[in-house]
Design an enzyme around this catalytic site. Structure first.
Site, PDB file in Angstrom:
ATOM      1  N   GLU A 160      -3.319  10.221  -0.610  1.00 37.28           N
ATOM      2  CA  GLU A 160      -4.461   9.299  -0.522  1.00 37.28           C
ATOM      3  C   GLU A 160      -4.735   8.890   0.912  1.00 37.28           C
ATOM      4  OE1 GLU A 160      -6.717   5.562  -0.385  1.00 37.28           O
ATOM      5  OE2 GLU A 160      -4.673   5.929   0.322  1.00 37.28           O
ATOM      6  N   GLU A 161      -3.668   8.767   1.707  1.00 39.02           N
ATOM      7  CA  GLU A 161      -3.830   8.321   3.089  1.00 39.02           C
ATOM      8  C   GLU A 161      -4.318   9.433   4.014  1.00 39.02           C
ATOM      9  OE1 GLU A 161      -3.746   5.347   3.692  1.00 39.02           O
ATOM     10  OE2 GLU A 161      -2.283   4.304   2.440  1.00 39.02           O
ATOM     11  N   ASP A 166       0.843  -1.197   0.000  1.00 40.95           N
ATOM     12  CA  ASP A 166       0.000   0.000   0.000  1.00 40.95           C
ATOM     13  C   ASP A 166       0.877   1.246   0.000  1.00 40.95           C
ATOM     14  OD1 ASP A 166      -2.137   1.733   0.188  1.00 40.95           O
ATOM     15  OD2 ASP A 166      -2.500   1.367   2.309  1.00 40.95           O
TER      16      ASP A 166
END
Length: 320
Positions: free
Chosen positions: A130-131, A96
């Site tokens: 994105e996180e 990820d």
């Protein structure tokens, strides 16, 4: 297997710390790497005065492509160094999202070498943040491009213990009966971080918690239920960072299995009528943890799967 191109590229990516809001170095690396491969590369700031840039790469002079493969460059903290044990790669970003990112680049390169794609067929979009709310994918909407397919607390009064209040509230939230979906399964609640107080023998003057809800159905109902619980605690303030409803993706690719998953993605933030595929090597069960990992055979296999997704989106037949 450790010397295969996708593993070597993943090693380089994972050796660059890129926690959310600190993606500058990996963005520069990817820009130079893709330029050396012959791509036209555009580092695109996510805001006029920002030094955080998405990286958009394509073949030829026309930035519009039929299919776009996209991943995010940022990771959750803390940075964990790259390590191989047997055929398992450990470290932050292994699955990820640097593993998928590396596989996408190698897949594109293999398709180029096999001469089954040409200028205008494919582009690569690697985003920041994105996180942490997805500002990179939101900014990508300002590129004015369309593709046929996308392959991706509390402030208590004196004498009250803020930590105790918060824990009680969180227990109620955890016990909420949240909507479910026949296709996507249950909505899930996660308490990601809790902090407050200064010592065990001092009343906590303040406390806060960071929580996430993976929505399977009816975002409006979920928000209403959460607000009703928090309203019972007058010393607690509810702040919503971001939210989006359940996400339905395209998944009917012959020979590939599909499944519903309960994790977040920034795919909904990229607007348009394109097909949307979400795929990557590794397991979400390993993402974000201290033992984040991806198996090298899975990483290598993912290159072939990304190639199949590209060709399927371009409606070209090939055996992989």
């Amino acid at each position: 297997m450790a010397n295969t191109p996708v593993v070597q590229l993943l090693r380089q990516l994972m050796e660059i710390p890129s926690v959310s809001e600190e993606e500058q170095k990996i963005g520069i690396f990817l820009s130079k790497y893709l330029e050396n491969l012959g791509y036209t590369v555009e580092p695109i700031p996510i805001a006029p005065d920002s030094d955080r840039c998405n990286v958009y790469a394509y073949l030829g002079a026309d930035r519009k492509a039929r299919t776009c493969m996209t991943s995010h460059m940022d990771t959750v903290p803390p940075h964990i160094d790259f390590k191989i044990e047997g055929d398992i790669i450990y470290g932050r970003g292994a699955c990820d999202d640097k593993g998928p990112l590396a596989a996408q680049i190698i897949a594109a390169e293999e398709l180029r070498a096999e001469r089954v794609i040409q200028d205008g067929d494919i582009s690569l979009l690697f985003v920041v943040g994105e996180e942490k709310g997805g500002p990179g994918m939101l900014a990508a909407n300002d590129m004015n491009l369309n593709w046929e397919a996308i392959i991706h607390s509390g402030y208590p009064e004196k004498g009250k213990n803020a930590a105790t209040t918060l824990v009680t509230l969180l227990d109620e939230l955890k016990s909420l009966d949240l909507p479910t979906s026949e296709l996507l399964g249950p909505t899930t609640f996660n308490l990601g971080k809790i902090q407050g107080g200064v010592a065990y023998n001092v009343l906590a003057a303040d406390a806060y918690a960071l929580c996430g809800i993976r929505v399977a159905a009816n975002l409006e109902e979920i928000e209403k239920k959460v607000a009703e619980i928090v309203k019972k605690y007058p010393d607690v303030t509810l702040k919503k960072s971001f939210g989006y409803p359940e996400t339905y993706l395209d998944y009917e690719i012959e020979g590939l299995d599909s499944m519903p998953v309960s994790f977040g993605t920034d795919i909904p933030r990229l607007k348009g009528n394109h097909k949307r595929y979400l795929y990557g090597p590794g397991s979400i069960l390993h993402a974000h943890g201290v033992n984040e990992q991806v198996a090298i055979p899975d990483l290598i296999e993912s290159v072939a799967v990304y190639k199949r997704l590209v060709l399927a989106s371009l409606e070209k037949n090939a055996q992989y």
